[in-house]
Design a protein around this motif. Structure first.
Motif, mmCIF file in Angstrom:
data_model
loop_
_atom_site.group_PDB
_atom_site.id
_atom_site.type_symbol
_atom_site.label_atom_id
_atom_site.label_comp_id
_atom_site.label_asym_id
_atom_site.label_seq_id
_atom_site.Cartn_x
_atom_site.Cartn_y
_atom_site.Cartn_z
ATOM 1 N N ALA A 97 33.241 2.525 57.122
ATOM 2 C CA ALA A 97 32.887 2.701 55.713
ATOM 3 C C ALA A 97 32.618 4.162 55.403
ATOM 4 C CB ALA A 97 31.670 1.848 55.376
ATOM 5 N N TRP A 99 33.885 6.693 56.923
ATOM 6 C CA TRP A 99 35.169 7.399 56.926
ATOM 7 C C TRP A 99 35.857 7.213 55.581
ATOM 8 C CZ3 TRP A 99 38.419 8.180 61.877
ATOM 9 C CH2 TRP A 99 39.415 9.131 61.611
ATOM 10 N N GLY A 100 35.819 5.958 55.095
ATOM 11 C CA GLY A 100 36.368 5.704 53.764
ATOM 12 C C GLY A 100 35.665 6.547 52.714
ATOM 13 N N LEU A 101 34.342 6.624 52.849
ATOM 14 C CA LEU A 101 33.544 7.418 51.920
ATOM 15 C C LEU A 101 33.979 8.878 51.952
ATOM 16 C CD1 LEU A 101 31.005 7.386 50.106
ATOM 17 C CD2 LEU A 101 29.718 8.045 52.128
ATOM 18 N N LEU A 103 36.906 10.120 52.712
ATOM 19 C CA LEU A 103 38.184 10.264 51.992
ATOM 20 C C LEU A 103 37.957 10.192 50.488
ATOM 21 C CD1 LEU A 103 40.546 8.006 54.111
ATOM 22 C CD2 LEU A 103 40.474 10.471 54.060
ATOM 23 N N LEU A 104 37.069 9.275 50.087
ATOM 24 C CA LEU A 104 36.781 9.082 48.667
ATOM 25 C C LEU A 104 36.209 10.359 48.059
ATOM 26 C CD1 LEU A 104 36.862 6.607 46.748
ATOM 27 C CD2 LEU A 104 34.462 6.278 47.226
ATOM 28 N N ILE A 106 36.471 13.457 49.209
ATOM 29 C CA ILE A 106 37.513 14.494 49.180
ATOM 30 C C ILE A 106 38.420 14.269 47.968
ATOM 31 C CG2 ILE A 106 39.546 15.428 50.373
ATOM 32 C CD1 ILE A 106 38.237 14.754 52.982
ATOM 33 N N GLY A 107 38.795 12.982 47.757
ATOM 34 C CA GLY A 107 39.671 12.654 46.640
ATOM 35 C C GLY A 107 39.042 13.012 45.300
ATOM 36 N N ILE A 108 37.760 12.683 45.147
ATOM 37 C CA ILE A 108 37.092 12.957 43.867
ATOM 38 C C ILE A 108 37.039 14.461 43.612
ATOM 39 C CG2 ILE A 108 34.875 12.836 42.673
ATOM 40 C CD1 ILE A 108 34.415 10.157 44.107
ATOM 41 N N THR A 110 38.906 16.824 44.895
ATOM 42 C CA THR A 110 40.238 17.363 44.641
ATOM 43 C C THR A 110 40.669 17.081 43.214
ATOM 44 O OG1 THR A 110 40.723 16.762 46.911
ATOM 45 C CG2 THR A 110 42.572 17.506 45.583
ATOM 46 N N THR A 111 40.365 15.857 42.745
ATOM 47 C CA THR A 111 40.758 15.506 41.382
ATOM 48 C C THR A 111 40.060 16.412 40.367
ATOM 49 O OG1 THR A 111 40.892 13.249 42.171
ATOM 50 C CG2 THR A 111 41.017 13.564 39.802
ATOM 51 N N ASN B 295 44.586 10.762 43.171
ATOM 52 C CA ASN B 295 44.680 11.428 44.453
ATOM 53 C C ASN B 295 44.749 10.366 45.552
ATOM 54 O OD1 ASN B 295 43.207 12.472 46.925
ATOM 55 N ND2 ASN B 295 43.664 14.333 45.791
ATOM 56 N N ASN B 297 43.853 10.393 48.703
ATOM 57 C CA ASN B 297 42.620 10.238 49.476
ATOM 58 C C ASN B 297 41.639 9.334 48.764
ATOM 59 O OD1 ASN B 297 42.917 11.748 51.836
ATOM 60 N ND2 ASN B 297 42.654 13.646 50.690
ATOM 61 N N LEU B 298 41.555 9.521 47.443
ATOM 62 C CA LEU B 298 40.620 8.738 46.641
ATOM 63 C C LEU B 298 40.937 7.255 46.771
ATOM 64 C CD1 LEU B 298 39.707 10.017 43.134
ATOM 65 C CD2 LEU B 298 39.555 7.641 43.686
ATOM 66 N N GLY B 301 40.390 5.994 50.490
ATOM 67 C CA GLY B 301 38.969 5.875 50.781
ATOM 68 C C GLY B 301 38.361 4.681 50.079
ATOM 69 N N LEU B 304 39.394 1.455 51.781
ATOM 70 C CA LEU B 304 38.698 1.242 53.053
ATOM 71 C C LEU B 304 37.266 0.765 52.813
ATOM 72 C CD1 LEU B 304 38.722 1.301 56.058
ATOM 73 C CD2 LEU B 304 38.267 3.724 56.029
ATOM 74 N N VAL B 305 36.561 1.438 51.902
ATOM 75 C CA VAL B 305 35.166 1.054 51.633
ATOM 76 C C VAL B 305 35.105 -0.380 51.119
ATOM 77 C CG1 VAL B 305 33.201 1.497 50.144
ATOM 78 C CG2 VAL B 305 34.359 3.400 51.219
ATOM 79 N N VAL B 308 35.811 -2.905 53.952
ATOM 80 C CA VAL B 308 34.716 -3.026 54.917
ATOM 81 C C VAL B 308 33.557 -3.818 54.315
ATOM 82 C CG1 VAL B 308 32.978 -1.752 56.205
ATOM 83 C CG2 VAL B 308 35.305 -0.937 56.177
#
Lengths: 288, 351
Positions: A97, A99-101, A103-104, A106-108, A110-111, B295, B297-298, B301, B304-305, B308
């Protein structure tokens, strides 16, 4: 002669930045056994908070020392309430979770801010030793590492919160029967760890390139250090940071920065193999 | 279903898969076929982690280490020999050897879950950093320039075995890649049905009990890890064959994350789930790449969250549970214990 002074300063710099980078993770991992793979992104958020507020006109010192830890601390609090609290005791799920966070986040970022590099000028000037240049900021980082160590030691050792936190760390069930609410302790510990991490990000903002993906460079290093250090938050992190920081800088001095990293990672793997409990599991048993 | 019918049903499913693979180039356009070839190569990578994580209980955060080693081994050997046959073999053997060394180190040192994740992650970073810094003429193996972060362009693609003059067409490449995927799937399925597979699952379930029964969990886990490394290496060769190109991004952390997402989405403890997860996620990533709004990654991510937290079992096991609920209880009682539920997904590492 001057070259050795510079090398010593580099080593000091390596150790203090590594210590600052890892302290927040050590607090979260050491106390809560939550593997926070979004640690690098917390650092990145701290750096962004500093850069953006500094460029908006806030004094650079306030941006680094106040805005960054406050912002990331609040973010950490929200994340603990929304995500982490469902994952206590589920070690692997917490890794996935977070790790998902990461990525999330980073995505936010970057956006919002795009994939470009941001920066602030390094405060304080430089000085020269012989024909070599160094900056006062290096010394300031070392000072901050010492101050942070003192603060965390003071809080953990001498305050009621520290006592309760250490008790919960040792045995949550026992602490709960004594009237402590472990959920609340976990929540504040996570926020505290996040704030310390944010501070590290803020302090490193002037000396590193700031991109949304910058956290990736730190997360493995921070984990190695915390795992290599073992359960004791301060002595473990400090000893592992000293070891890896020195190896990194000396290795980089004799080869290239890239191979310096490779040497550090290899050292870390060998260390974990030799001391599965970490340095503090062997040498500083029962210490903070 | 009695066992005999199960076997027949499985044989029919395999036949359908073979026919679908064979017919595919006639049905869809070349671009879509190329994309499917890429998905099939990635699905082999998904299988490698699905096997060691879902059945061996080994969560390797750095499965891309073997994938990348396989890719680079293939590229270097193919450039040197100008023949893909020995190169493919090397792409399997070298990652397997590397997995053997690393696995010996990890499992015989009894390094536990978390540390295993940290070590595999770190190894991937070491490889990424080292390969990234190999630009310049000094870094060459035989006639192959490593090329640093620019990677190695113009890698010879697959040719007919021992006949370098006949290079495979895109259709033939698809048949090879999809055929390898099916073969690896069947091999792992068969292995898991054999006593050896039962031992692997037994070690995942309870190491102490397995060792009391006379098995050496360290050796079993090490062998599982080596097999996973070999499969990932093979996937690397297929991937390089697809693009005729390899660069250090093959070792990247984001790819390691993606493999884990495929498996979490598809379903841990199954072999079919990760393949489906891989294709779905890779399709989404490719789709996101073609627009500017969100994006990737967004999205990854977030997926995945959400999985899980809300759907920890993944798509395939959840769908299976729903299907089983549709069949009335009375009919189900007559069934023998199904193979699937005997190796039911147990959230790995749940304590």
């Amino acid at each position: 002669m001057a070259i050795y002074v510079i090398l010593a300063l580099d080593v000091l710099n390596g150790i203090s930045s590594l210590f600052l980078l890892c302290l927040g993770l050590a607090i979260i991992f050491g106390m809560m056994k939550i593997i926070n793979l979004a640690h690098g992104e917390f650092i990145m958020l701290g750096a962004y908070a500093t850069v953006i507020s500094a460029n908006a006109g806030v004094n650079i010192w306030i941006a680094m020392l106040v805005v960054a830890p406050l912002f990331v601390g609040v973010v950490g609090l929200v994340i603990e309430r929304c995500l982490i609290r469902f994952l206590y005791g589920r070690l692997v799920d917490s890794m996935l979770a977070t790790w998902g966070l990461s990525l999330l986040i980073i995505g936010i970022i970057t956006t919002i801010y795009g994939n470009t590099q941001q920066g602030v000028p390094t405060p304080l000037g430089g000085f020269s030793i012989g024909s070599y240049q160094s900056s006062y900021y290096t010394l300031f980082l070392a000072l901050m590492a010492a101050v942070m160590m003192a603060i965390v030691y003071g809080v953990m050792r001498y305050t009621r919160f520290g006592l309760v936190a250490r008790a919960t760390m040792q045995n949550p069930a026992m602490a709960a029967t004594l009237g402590v609410n472990p959920a609340r302790v976990y929540m504040s510990t996570f926020a505290l760890g996040a704030a310390v991490t944010g501070l590290a990000g803020g302090l490193l903002a002037p000396v590193s390139g700031i991109t949304p993906g910058m956290g990736g460079a730190y997360v493995a290093k921070a984990f190695m250090t915390v795992v290599g250090g073992g359960a004791a938050i301060l002595s473990g992190t400090l000893s592992a940071a000293s070891l890896f920081g020195s190896v990194n800088q000396i290795g980089a001095y004799f080869t290239t920065p890239v191979y310096g990293e490779v040497i550090v990672f290899t050292t870390a793997i060998v260390l974990i193999r030799l001391l599965p409990q970490g340095i503090s599991g062997r040498f500083f048993k029962g210490n903070l | 279903m009695p066992k005999r019918y199960r076997l027949i049903a499985q044989a029919i499913a395999v036949l359908i898969a073979i026919v679908a693979i064979a017919m595919m180039p006639g049905v869809i356009e070349l671009f879509a076929l190329m994309q499917l070839t890429l998905f099939a190569a990635m699905a082999v990578l998904a299988l490698s982690l699905a096997f060691i994580w879902g059945f061996g209980g080994i969560l390797s955060f750095g499965q891309t280490a073997f994938f990348g080693l396989g890719g680079y081994a293939y590229a270097i050997a193919a450039i040197n020999f100008q023949d893909s046959t020995p190169a493919i073999l090397l792409a399997i053997v070298i990652p397997a050897l590397f997995a053997a060394i690393l696995g010996y180190f990890i499992f015989f040192g009894r390094i536990s879950d978390v540390y295993l994740g940290v070590i595999t992650l770190t190894v991937t970073l070491i490889l990424f950093n080292s390969v990234n810094s190999t630009s310049g003429d000094a870094y060459k193996i035989g006639t192959a320039l490593l090329g640093g972060f620019n990677g190695m362009p113009a890698v010879p693609t697959f040719n007919m075995p021992f006949d370098p003059s006949t290079v495979l067409s895109p259709e033939q490449s698809w048949w090879t890649t999809a055929g390898v995927l099916l073969a690896v799937f069947l091999m792992l399925r068969l292995l898991l049905a054999l006593p050896a597979g039962r031992i692997i699952v037994a070690v995942r379930e309870n190491e102490v009990r397995a060792s009391l029964l006379g098995y050496d969990p360290r050796l079993v886990k090490c062998l599982t890890f080596i097999l996973g490394g070999a499969v990932a290496g093979l996937a690397g060769a297929l991937y390089v064959n697809w693009g005729a190109f390899v660069s250090p991004t093959i070792f990247s952390l984001s790819l390691s994350a993606e493999i884990i997402i495929w498996i979490t989405v598809g379903g841990l403890g199954t072999l079919l789930g990760p393949i489906i997860g891989c294709v779905v996620i890779e399709y989404i990533v490719a789709y996101i790449g073609s627009q500017q709004l969100l994006n990737s990654n967004l999205v990854l991510g977030g997926v995945l969250v959400i999985f899980v937290l809300l759907l920890p079992k993944g798509l395939v096991p959840t769908a299976r549970d729903l299907l089983l609920r549709l069949i009335p209880e009375s009919k189900r009682k007559t069934n023998g214990p199904s193979v699937q539920s005997a190796v039911a997904p147990h959230p790995a590492g749940a304590e």
